[in-house]
Write a protein that holds these residues in place. Structure first.
Motif, mmCIF file in Angstrom:
data_model
loop_
_atom_site.group_PDB
_atom_site.id
_atom_site.type_symbol
_atom_site.label_atom_id
_atom_site.label_comp_id
_atom_site.label_asym_id
_atom_site.label_seq_id
_atom_site.Cartn_x
_atom_site.Cartn_y
_atom_site.Cartn_z
ATOM 1 N N TYR A 261 0.838 -1.207 0.000
ATOM 2 C CA TYR A 261 0.000 0.000 0.000
ATOM 3 C C TYR A 261 0.870 1.253 0.000
ATOM 4 C CZ TYR A 261 -3.345 3.460 1.761
ATOM 5 O OH TYR A 261 -4.131 4.583 1.923
ATOM 6 N N CYS A 262 1.866 1.300 0.885
ATOM 7 C CA CYS A 262 2.770 2.453 0.958
ATOM 8 C C CYS A 262 3.568 2.606 -0.329
ATOM 9 C CB CYS A 262 3.720 2.297 2.154
ATOM 10 S SG CYS A 262 2.915 2.363 3.767
ATOM 11 N N LYS A 263 3.972 1.487 -0.902
ATOM 12 C CA LYS A 263 4.781 1.505 -2.118
ATOM 13 C C LYS A 263 4.003 2.108 -3.290
ATOM 14 C CE LYS A 263 6.667 -2.416 -2.891
ATOM 15 N NZ LYS A 263 6.857 -3.822 -3.345
ATOM 16 N N ARG A 264 2.794 1.653 -3.506
ATOM 17 C CA ARG A 264 2.008 2.122 -4.642
ATOM 18 C C ARG A 264 1.541 3.567 -4.440
ATOM 19 N NH1 ARG A 264 1.142 -1.652 -8.285
ATOM 20 N NH2 ARG A 264 1.470 -3.830 -7.709
ATOM 21 N N LEU A 265 1.264 3.939 -3.204
ATOM 22 C CA LEU A 265 0.860 5.314 -2.942
ATOM 23 C C LEU A 265 2.035 6.269 -3.148
ATOM 24 C CD1 LEU A 265 -1.482 7.064 -2.060
ATOM 25 C CD2 LEU A 265 -0.788 6.718 0.318
ATOM 26 N N ALA A 266 3.225 5.882 -2.697
ATOM 27 C CA ALA A 266 4.414 6.712 -2.903
ATOM 28 C C ALA A 266 4.732 6.847 -4.388
ATOM 29 C CB ALA A 266 5.604 6.107 -2.151
ATOM 30 N N TYR A 267 4.585 5.760 -5.131
ATOM 31 C CA TYR A 267 4.817 5.785 -6.582
ATOM 32 C C TYR A 267 3.854 6.755 -7.262
ATOM 33 C CZ TYR A 267 5.075 4.076 -11.404
ATOM 34 O OH TYR A 267 5.205 3.987 -12.761
ATOM 35 N N SER A 268 2.592 6.735 -6.864
ATOM 36 C CA SER A 268 1.596 7.614 -7.460
ATOM 37 C C SER A 268 1.900 9.076 -7.166
ATOM 38 C CB SER A 268 0.203 7.246 -6.932
ATOM 39 O OG SER A 268 -0.780 8.125 -7.420
ATOM 40 N N VAL A 269 2.325 9.366 -5.931
ATOM 41 C CA VAL A 269 2.634 10.750 -5.550
ATOM 42 C C VAL A 269 3.831 11.266 -6.335
ATOM 43 C CG1 VAL A 269 3.455 12.205 -3.656
ATOM 44 C CG2 VAL A 269 1.628 10.562 -3.244
ATOM 45 N N ILE A 270 4.865 10.452 -6.464
ATOM 46 C CA ILE A 270 6.071 10.872 -7.176
ATOM 47 C C ILE A 270 5.793 11.082 -8.660
ATOM 48 C CG2 ILE A 270 8.338 10.061 -7.949
ATOM 49 C CD1 ILE A 270 8.355 11.199 -5.144
ATOM 50 N N GLN A 271 4.986 10.216 -9.264
ATOM 51 C CA GLN A 271 4.684 10.348 -10.679
ATOM 52 C C GLN A 271 3.845 11.591 -10.979
ATOM 53 O OE1 GLN A 271 5.693 8.502 -13.360
ATOM 54 N NE2 GLN A 271 7.044 7.393 -11.982
ATOM 55 N N SER A 272 3.126 12.095 -9.979
ATOM 56 C CA SER A 272 2.206 13.216 -10.206
ATOM 57 C C SER A 272 2.826 14.573 -9.885
ATOM 58 C CB SER A 272 0.938 13.040 -9.359
ATOM 59 O OG SER A 272 0.318 11.804 -9.628
ATOM 60 N N ASN A 273 4.021 14.594 -9.273
ATOM 61 C CA ASN A 273 4.597 15.854 -8.823
ATOM 62 C C ASN A 273 6.097 15.892 -9.090
ATOM 63 O OD1 ASN A 273 2.210 17.098 -7.080
ATOM 64 N ND2 ASN A 273 2.348 14.927 -6.534
ATOM 65 N N ASP A 274 6.605 17.112 -9.218
ATOM 66 C CA ASP A 274 8.046 17.311 -9.371
ATOM 67 C C ASP A 274 8.732 17.565 -8.039
ATOM 68 O OD1 ASP A 274 7.918 16.982 -12.101
ATOM 69 O OD2 ASP A 274 7.607 19.116 -12.492
ATOM 70 N N LEU A 275 7.989 18.074 -7.088
ATOM 71 C CA LEU A 275 8.516 18.300 -5.737
ATOM 72 C C LEU A 275 7.495 17.845 -4.717
ATOM 73 C CD1 LEU A 275 10.510 21.236 -4.299
ATOM 74 C CD2 LEU A 275 8.370 20.613 -3.181
ATOM 75 N N VAL A 276 7.948 17.084 -3.745
ATOM 76 C CA VAL A 276 7.076 16.592 -2.674
ATOM 77 C C VAL A 276 7.717 16.958 -1.343
ATOM 78 C CG1 VAL A 276 5.972 14.605 -1.625
ATOM 79 C CG2 VAL A 276 6.291 14.675 -4.096
ATOM 80 N N ALA A 277 6.979 17.675 -0.518
ATOM 81 C CA ALA A 277 7.436 18.036 0.828
ATOM 82 C C ALA A 277 6.627 17.239 1.841
ATOM 83 C CB ALA A 277 7.270 19.532 1.065
ATOM 84 N N TYR A 278 7.279 16.748 2.860
ATOM 85 C CA TYR A 278 6.620 15.925 3.872
ATOM 86 C C TYR A 278 7.275 16.171 5.222
ATOM 87 C CZ TYR A 278 10.684 13.192 2.520
ATOM 88 O OH TYR A 278 11.965 12.819 2.197
ATOM 89 N N GLU A 279 6.638 15.700 6.275
ATOM 90 C CA GLU A 279 7.116 15.941 7.630
ATOM 91 C C GLU A 279 8.256 14.987 7.992
ATOM 92 O OE1 GLU A 279 3.435 17.192 10.330
ATOM 93 O OE2 GLU A 279 3.017 15.418 9.126
ATOM 94 N N THR A 303 7.671 3.524 6.497
ATOM 95 C CA THR A 303 7.752 2.758 5.250
ATOM 96 C C THR A 303 7.382 3.625 4.060
ATOM 97 O OG1 THR A 303 7.164 0.740 6.465
ATOM 98 C CG2 THR A 303 6.952 0.689 4.071
ATOM 99 N N PHE A 304 6.336 4.427 4.226
ATOM 100 C CA PHE A 304 5.917 5.328 3.147
ATOM 101 C C PHE A 304 7.020 6.324 2.827
ATOM 102 C CE2 PHE A 304 3.975 9.429 1.962
ATOM 103 C CZ PHE A 304 3.384 9.062 0.760
ATOM 104 N N ARG A 305 7.679 6.857 3.842
ATOM 105 C CA ARG A 305 8.743 7.835 3.608
ATOM 106 C C ARG A 305 9.924 7.197 2.866
ATOM 107 N NH1 ARG A 305 11.964 11.654 7.995
ATOM 108 N NH2 ARG A 305 13.713 12.146 6.614
ATOM 109 N N LEU A 306 10.292 5.983 3.241
ATOM 110 C CA LEU A 306 11.393 5.309 2.558
ATOM 111 C C LEU A 306 11.100 5.122 1.074
ATOM 112 C CD1 LEU A 306 12.407 2.547 5.136
ATOM 113 C CD2 LEU A 306 13.774 4.519 4.462
ATOM 114 N N TRP A 307 9.888 4.687 0.762
ATOM 115 C CA TRP A 307 9.529 4.479 -0.639
ATOM 116 C C TRP A 307 9.406 5.794 -1.388
ATOM 117 C CZ3 TRP A 307 10.143 0.410 -3.410
ATOM 118 C CH2 TRP A 307 10.158 -0.856 -2.790
ATOM 119 N N LEU A 308 8.960 6.843 -0.703
ATOM 120 C CA LEU A 308 8.866 8.159 -1.335
ATOM 121 C C LEU A 308 10.252 8.653 -1.731
ATOM 122 C CD1 LEU A 308 6.403 10.081 -1.813
ATOM 123 C CD2 LEU A 308 7.197 11.350 0.186
#
Length: 408
Positions: A261-279, A303-308
């Motif tokens: 779940y974390c892997k596919r969500l991180a992949y989707s976020v990265i594919q949709s944006n050029d810059l991603v900021a997170y806590e 886990t989500f942060r690592l994949w991001l």
């Protein structure tokens, strides 16, 4: 560096040989750690030399491939080096003094001790442990890579069987077209992520959904456990070990669901944006809250942060970790601080009148902080370097963060 994972098929005798190889690797790792503790000024190469001493002293250690012995020594040195780094950086609290291993689950070979078949659908281990030839079951194709590119091979024992992992030295960067989009991500428990565009992703809660079945399996396992046999140091019954495996398989299923779940969500976020900021969340500190520990662990923020970070590196996108202080309290419109408890889910600014969802307000603040820090040195969840940039060495816990799904 990428990692391909296959399930291995063999006979029961071969599985017992793998277990013996894992125990030998654990023995060498602990012996090297003891050698470091008993002697001064011991370095990495001293531990590698000590492997030859152990092989001469213990016949079962000499049966393991020489490079597999060195790999076990490198695992010990990895823990020692981490302890040294924490001391130099003056990390608060415990510095992570190396500990002896009790339940290792893997043995790692370098470039010798194994040979792939012509079709690369089977692997043969040539040391004296008697593992022999194992069939590889998986969707990956090793024919795309040269044998010299395979830097490590690791055999892993899990609740549902045995696996072989191949660390392959290849360039993982992929060129993509810019999307001209940026976003800030707020991680939470009600919503797993809420971005600065107003999109939310509900929390998966895989453990909560399976908790009833897991607890039932745990009770059945406990009923078959004999305290008399434990005191007498006698092996538990076969029914107990069967129940233990069933219980472990349920936990393994939940962890795989969360990881995918974390892997596919991180992949989707990265594919949709050029810059991603997170806590830049201190998850280890947050789980000390006994009221929220289970929910935080079930969320899988780390886990989500690592994949991001991994997908950001692979596809050339910018990922920025920002301090989480007051991102929920500050108003994203005027910047004034508006105090609110965790139960308050709506941000209402008494200074400018701005009203928004609490998570949306936080994600906008995170994006602003991320844009203001672009160009500075990034912060990775695994330290100064991301896990895929450290080298070919695989961690000893049986997991590898850069094992992608075939479709990603």
């Amino acid at each position: 560096m990428i990692v391909y994972e296959f399930k291995v098929k063999g006979k029961e005798k071969q599985y017992r040989a793998i277990d013996e190889a894992i125990r030998t690797s654990q023995f060498i790792q602990n012996k090297c750690l003891r050698y470091w503790m008993d002697n001064k000024n011991v370095g990495r190469y001293d531990l590698n030399k000590h492997c030859a001493v152990l092989a001469a002293e213990f016949p079962f250690a000499s049966e393991l491939n020489s490079m597999a012995r060195q790999s076990a020594a490198e695992r010990a040195w990895s823990a020692i080096a981490r302890f040294y780094d924490n001391c130099k950086k003056k990390v608060k609290g415990k510095k992570g003094f190396p500990k002896f291993k009790k339940h290792c689950r893997s043995v790692e070979y370098k470039t010798t001790g194994f040979k792939l078949s012509n079709l690369r659908k089977a692997i043969t281990f040539s040391d004296k442990k008697g593992i022999g030839t194992l069939k590889l079951k998986g969707t990956y194709d090793l024919n795309y890579y040269d044998i010299k590119q395979i830097k490590r091979v690791r055999l892993v024992r899990r609740a549902d069987g045995y696996y072989a992992q191949f660390a392959i030295d290849v360039e993982i960067k992929v060129e993509t077209q810019p999307t001209l989009e940026v976003c800030g991500l707020d991680l939470g428990l009600k919503y797993f992520i809420a971005d600065s565009k107003g999109n939310v992703e509900p929390a998966s809660k895989f453990y909560r959904k399976s908790e009833k079945a897991i607890n039932s399996a745990n009770r059945k396992k406990s009923k078959k456990f004999s305290t008399i046999k434990k005191k007498a140091k006698v092996r538990q019954s076969n029914n107990y070990h069967k129940a233990r495996v069933r219980y472990a398989r349920k936990h393994l299923r939940v962890s795989r669901q969360r990881k995918e779940y974390c892997k596919r969500l991180a992949y989707s976020v990265i594919q949709s944006n050029d810059l991603v900021a997170y806590e830049d969340l201190n998850v280890k500190g947050l789980v000390r809250n006994r009221h929220l520990a289970k929910s935080i662990s079930d969320a899988g923020w780390y886990t989500f942060r690592l994949w991001l970070e991994y997908f950001g590196h692979k596809y050339g996108k910018v990922t920025v970790a920002v301090p989480p202080h007051n991102t929920s309290q500050n108003c994203s419109s005027c910047g004034e601080k508006v105090f609110k408890s965790l139960s308050t889910r709506t941000h209402v600014c008494s200074h400018c009148g701005y009203v928004a969802d609490r998570d949306l307000n936080a994600s906008i603040n995170i994006l602003k902080l991320g844009l203001s820090t672009v160009g500075h040195t990034g912060i990775y969840a695994t330290g100064d370097l991301p896990s895929w940039a450290i080298g070919a060495s695989l961690s000893s816990n049986g997991e590898s963060m850069n094992v992608e799904s075939p479709s990603l």
